[in-house]
Design an enzyme around this catalytic site. Structure first.
Site, PDB file in Angstrom:
ATOM      1  N   CYS A 151      -5.209   6.410   5.829  1.00  0.00           N
ATOM      2  CA  CYS A 151      -4.831   6.231   7.194  1.00  0.00           C
ATOM      3  C   CYS A 151      -5.714   7.163   8.275  1.00  0.00           C
ATOM      4  CB  CYS A 151      -3.565   6.619   7.770  1.00  0.00           C
ATOM      5  SG  CYS A 151      -2.937   6.757   9.373  1.00  0.00           S
ATOM      6  N   CYS A 190      -4.049   9.190  10.762  1.00  0.00           N
ATOM      7  CA  CYS A 190      -3.410  10.482  10.015  1.00  0.00           C
ATOM      8  C   CYS A 190      -4.244  11.469   9.887  1.00  0.00           C
ATOM      9  CB  CYS A 190      -2.815   9.941   8.719  1.00  0.00           C
ATOM     10  SG  CYS A 190      -1.640   8.557   8.936  1.00  0.00           S
TER      11      CYS A 190
END
Length: 190
Positions: free
Chosen positions: A111, A114
């Site tokens: 991600c 993230c």
């Protein structure tokens, strides 16, 4: 369970030296061997903690097994750090937090958002010493916990108080996360 085994006869003492054997599949477990000496001079050099392990019970030889503090303490988190948790360590850490606010960063390795918010999340952990900061990689291994916590997107931040989810922030929205943490902290100080 890691254990240390001492053998003591009335005219000898113990010298223990650890030897380690392990592989990635099998974690390293300390194994102690003892070499008796002819007098108790080595016994006098033992620390008080080691002497407490050696108990006399009137028998010729005595064997005491001591559990390692790692076996009994359980998982822990540190102030000013982000602690990586798994499906097995998450709830014990949350329960041991007591009245402290717990913030969980639910992320994945692939991600992009993230990865962008991770350094800012670490800075927050250093700013708030009364908050426990955790992170959970939502991979296959931790999928049951991610499902239990109701994750739909990554990153998702769950804020818990006394083992219950009280706030949630979805996406890499740093300002919203700070507002949510401040809100839970101020509500608990009332």
């Amino acid at each position: 369970m890691a254990s240390i085994q001492f053998t003591l006869s009335p005219t000898s003492s113990i010298r223990s030296s650890p030897s380690f054997a392990g592989s990635p599949a099998n974690p390293i477990t300390p194994q102690y061997s003892s070499t008796p000496t002819k007098d108790l001079s080595s016994y006098c050099k033992l620390s008080s903690r080691q002497k407490n392990v050696i108990k006399r019970n009137g028998s010729r030889n005595l064997v005491s097994t001591v559990r390692s503090s790692l076996d009994t303490a359980g998982p822990t988190s540190s102030v000013g750090q982000v602690t990586e948790v798994t499906k097995d360590t998450f709830w014990p850490i949350v329960n041991s937090a007591g009245d402290k606010t717990v913030v969980l960063d639910m992320y994945t390795q692939w991600c992009g958002p993230c990865k962008l918010i991770a350094p800012k999340y670490k800075e927050l952990s250093q700013k708030y010493d009364d908050v426990v900061f955790l992170k959970l990689d939502c991979n296959q291994e931790n999928k049951p916990l991610a499902k239990e916590l109701g994750i739909k997107v990554v990153p998702t931040f769950k804020i818990l108080k006394q083992g219950k989810i009280v706030k949630e922030v979805t996406g890499a929205k740093f300002d919203n996360l700070v507002i949510a943490i401040e809100g839970v902290r101020s509500a608990s100080s009332l």
